[in-house]
Write an enzyme that holds these catalytic residues in place. Structure first.
Site, PDB file in Angstrom:
ATOM      1  N   GLU A 211      34.593 -57.026  56.105  1.00  0.00           N
ATOM      2  CA  GLU A 211      34.929 -56.303  57.332  1.00  0.00           C
ATOM      3  C   GLU A 211      36.385 -56.588  57.725  1.00  0.00           C
ATOM      4  O   GLU A 211      37.044 -55.755  58.329  1.00  0.00           O
ATOM      5  CB  GLU A 211      33.974 -56.699  58.465  1.00  0.00           C
ATOM      6  CG  GLU A 211      33.866 -55.632  59.541  1.00  0.00           C
ATOM      7  CD  GLU A 211      32.678 -55.819  60.468  1.00  0.00           C
ATOM      8  OE1 GLU A 211      31.860 -54.895  60.575  1.00  0.00           O
ATOM      9  OE2 GLU A 211      32.574 -56.883  61.085  1.00  0.00           O
TER      10      GLU A 211
ATOM     11  N   HIS B 120      19.304 -67.787  36.738  1.00  0.00           N
ATOM     12  CA  HIS B 120      18.100 -67.188  36.154  1.00  0.00           C
ATOM     13  C   HIS B 120      17.943 -65.751  36.609  1.00  0.00           C
ATOM     14  O   HIS B 120      16.865 -65.169  36.481  1.00  0.00           O
ATOM     15  CB  HIS B 120      16.874 -68.015  36.553  1.00  0.00           C
ATOM     16  CG  HIS B 120      16.972 -69.431  36.078  1.00  0.00           C
ATOM     17  ND1 HIS B 120      16.407 -69.861  34.889  1.00  0.00           N
ATOM     18  CD2 HIS B 120      17.628 -70.502  36.588  1.00  0.00           C
ATOM     19  CE1 HIS B 120      16.683 -71.147  34.719  1.00  0.00           C
ATOM     20  NE2 HIS B 120      17.430 -71.559  35.730  1.00  0.00           N
TER      21      HIS B 120
ATOM     22  N   LYS C 259      28.127 -44.941  63.254  1.00  0.00           N
ATOM     23  CA  LYS C 259      27.454 -45.145  64.551  1.00  0.00           C
ATOM     24  C   LYS C 259      27.365 -43.840  65.313  1.00  0.00           C
ATOM     25  O   LYS C 259      26.352 -43.518  65.928  1.00  0.00           O
ATOM     26  CB  LYS C 259      28.240 -46.150  65.405  1.00  0.00           C
ATOM     27  CG  LYS C 259      27.977 -47.593  65.069  1.00  0.00           C
ATOM     28  CD  LYS C 259      28.588 -48.474  66.159  1.00  0.00           C
ATOM     29  CE  LYS C 259      28.651 -49.915  65.716  1.00  0.00           C
ATOM     30  NZ  LYS C 259      29.477 -50.740  66.584  1.00  0.00           N
TER      31      LYS C 259
HETATM   32  C1  G6Q Z   1      32.054 -58.077  63.707  1.00  0.00           C
HETATM   33  C2  G6Q Z   1      31.750 -56.715  64.110  1.00  0.00           C
HETATM   34  C3  G6Q Z   1      30.282 -56.405  64.277  1.00  0.00           C
HETATM   35  C4  G6Q Z   1      29.689 -56.857  65.610  1.00  0.00           C
HETATM   36  C5  G6Q Z   1      28.292 -56.240  65.780  1.00  0.00           C
HETATM   37  C6  G6Q Z   1      27.630 -56.677  67.056  1.00  0.00           C
HETATM   38  O1  G6Q Z   1      33.175 -58.543  63.607  1.00  0.00           O
HETATM   39  O2  G6Q Z   1      32.478 -56.405  65.220  1.00  0.00           O
HETATM   40  O3  G6Q Z   1      29.484 -56.913  63.240  1.00  0.00           O
HETATM   41  O4  G6Q Z   1      29.631 -58.241  65.671  1.00  0.00           O
HETATM   42  O5  G6Q Z   1      28.381 -54.846  65.727  1.00  0.00           O
HETATM   43  O6  G6Q Z   1      28.422 -56.352  68.157  1.00  0.00           O
HETATM   44  P1  G6Q Z   1      28.070 -56.867  69.587  1.00  0.00           P
HETATM   45  O7  G6Q Z   1      28.210 -58.344  69.595  1.00  0.00           O
HETATM   46  O8  G6Q Z   1      29.041 -56.192  70.506  1.00  0.00           O
HETATM   47  O9  G6Q Z   1      26.653 -56.469  69.869  1.00  0.00           O
END
Ligand code: G6Q
Length: 532
Positions: free
Chosen positions: A348, A379, A494
């Site tokens: 990410e 394995h 999203k």
């Molecule tokens: C991580 C990203 C992502 C985030 C989740 C949860 O660096 O930003 O994985 O942590 O989408 O987000 P919230 O904590 O805002 O629910």
């Protein structure tokens, strides 16, 4: 042309990459090389004789780190300068201050921003300590359910799994992350809810999965005649939709300068780790992370800086030798979830295709990260690593001592010795290969790997290991000149998911005002409907 491709060292490294070091030559891959190619600090040693580098390549990689001014950037990051941006375009435009969350020990960062962030973190830590100690005294809650996803789950899970051997007696910990209702149902049905604390963890307070799962968990409490208010706490950003005193027993905060995947040493990891291990052990994790923060920043000789050296070797493998993936293989059962955390942390952060000026990059950035613990992995997929068509550089991690110290000599050796033997053997076999006239038994070799060795996986070492990887990723981003701290790539999915959710809502007669026709989505729903 991107800044990266303007560095003189990049040009030289491209030439050197035409003929990388040959690990299959027994004359050159010898004990002297093993004794020469390592870097260490007081707690770790990184062995890299099995990487395809020689002194000349290393010198040019070090020049690359100098041309990219990595220490100025690390200093800027740890001081709270705004680094999370894309110049001239709308972006998060924030500081990146996860290091301030654990800067409670010696040699504190003197910048005003970092000091202010550490002060806020201290308040949350004091609140956490009081909350945890009170619960330990009264044993009100013995089960903890963490509701959160992505950065609000993966790191905390990896670290709590790694420290299970130190769990307080009777404590159990569960994660509800997936919006699959079976995740919440299986947890709710397996524990006594009257003794359960639920921590909703969401920086934004707006994540679909977490909001849905919190509602589901509340519903499970109500079904048992329990008032959820007495059982729910929250970790969120100040002023977020979840920052509501009416809903929670206690609220803990995090800030926009803590990225989700960098949030393990904030309350995101603090709540589950302190609940399971006690506050004092959690603080040792912070101390270890802080140790590695200082090492990354203050060890200005790149040949002695572990995360920087690992970053440079990674760039050599990815950008110059064109390896697409990296396998993280801990020879440590406790690190069973660690690769999953590093997968998010690295992919990410550095899975980016534009530089910090918004230009498309003309070189390869972050690799695909994956992995499983050894020896089990041997394995499973190691066949491909030895003889498949795609060489996969490996990062092995292991410790001199086991965690429990509960071992037995069987046929002349301890299990832990067998574990370590296997790891070193894999590293040597991948590097050397093995010539055989039978093509089916021929091993090509020249498959790079490196080994990170620690003494024992305890809280301090775990914190330092976490920060080692955070800084490896950051150094790579600094050198590639990409923004390692945003994650725009997850947004589009999203938006479309929400449109699909509206299609389901419409079918239930609950049309939203933002409803959009999604003909392809409709087609998928028809497939669902036609399933008998
Ligand atoms: C991580 C990203 C992502 C985030 C989740 C949860 O660096 O930003 O994985 O942590 O989408 O987000 P919230 O904590 O805002 O629910």
């Amino acid at each position: 042309m991107t800044i990266f491709n303007q560095y003189a060292s990049v040009n030289e490294l491209r030439k050197l990459a035409q003929k990388p070091f040959d690990l299959t030559n027994p004359q050159s891959f010898n004990p002297d090389r093993v004794n020469q190619f390592f870097v260490d600090n007081e707690h770790f040693r990184l062995l890299f004789a099995t990487e395809q580098v020689d002194d000349n390549v290393l010198d040019h990689l070090i020049k690359l780190s100098e041309e990219a001014n990595v220490f100025d950037k690390m200093q800027a990051m740890q001081s709270g300068e705004v680094l999370n941006f894309i110049e001239g375009f709308e972006s998060e435009n924030r500081s990146v201050l996860h290091t301030a969350m654990r800067d409670f020990f010696e040699d504190q960062n003197q910048s005003e921003k970092a000091k202010a962030a550490t002060k806020e973190a201290l308040v949350e830590n004091q609140k956490l300590e009081a909350f945890i100690k009170d619960n330990e005294e009264h044993e009100k809650f013995i089960h903890l359910v963490v509701v959160g996803i992505g950065g609000s789950e993966l790191g905390a899970k990896a670290l709590t799994v790694a420290m299970q051997h130190l769990n307080k007696p009777n404590r159990t910990l569960h994660f509800v992350s997936n919006v699959d209702p079976d995740n919440a149902a299986s947890v709710a049905q397996s524990i006594d809810l009257s003794k359960t604390l639920v921590a909703s963890i969401s920086k934004s307070g707006g994540t679909l999965e977490t909001l849905t799962n919190e509602a589901l968990m509340r519903h499970h409490f109500e079904k048992k005649g329990l008032d959820p208010k007495g059982h729910f706490i929250v970790v969120t950003g100040k002023g977020s939709p979840l920052d509501d005193p009416e809903r929670y027993l206690e609220r803990f905060y995090m800030w926009d300068f803590i990225g989700g995947r960098y949030s393990v040493t904030s309350m995101v990891g603090g709540i589950p780790l302190a609940f399971c291990l006690g506050y004092d052990q959690y603080k040792e994790i912070l101390r270890g992370a802080n140790y590695m923060d200082k090492h990354a920043l203050n060890t200005r000789d790149p040949k002695k800086n572990l995360p920087l050296m690992s970053a440079l070797l990674g760039i050599w493998n990815r950008t110059f030798l064109n390896h697409h993936t990296v396998a993280i293989i801990p020879y440590s059962q406790a690190l069973g979830r660690f690769a999953a955390h590093l997968q998010q942390l690295d992919m990410e952060s550095n899975g980016k295709r534009i530089d910090k000026k918004g230009n498309a990059v003309d070189f390869d950035t972050g690799p695909i990260i994956w992995g499983e613990p050894g020896t089990n992995a041997q394995h499973s997929f190691f066949q491909m690593l030895h003889q498949g068509t795609t060489p996969v550089p490996i990062e092995f991690i292991s410790f001199k001592e086991s965690q429990y110290g509960d071992d037995l000599e069987v046929q002349g050796t301890l299990s832990h010795e067998k574990l370590l033997s296997n790891m070193f053997a894999q590293s040597m076999a991948l590097a050397n290969g093995h010539k055989n006239d039978n093509p089916n038994k021929n091993f090509p070799g020249n498959r790079p790997s490196r080994v990170l060795l620690g003494k024992k996986l305890d809280p301090f070492t775990l914190g330092a290991l976490l920060a080692y990887y955070e800084h490896k990723v950051a150094f790579q981003g600094f050198i590639w000149n990409i923004n390692s701290f945003d994650q725009e790539g997850v947004q589009l999915g999203k938006v479309l998911a929400n449109q699909m959710i509206d299609l389901f809502a419409k079918k239930r007669g609950k049309e939203s005002k933002d409803y959009k026709d999604v003909p392809v989505g409709d087609a998928y729903l028809k497939h669902l409907e036609s399933l008998k």
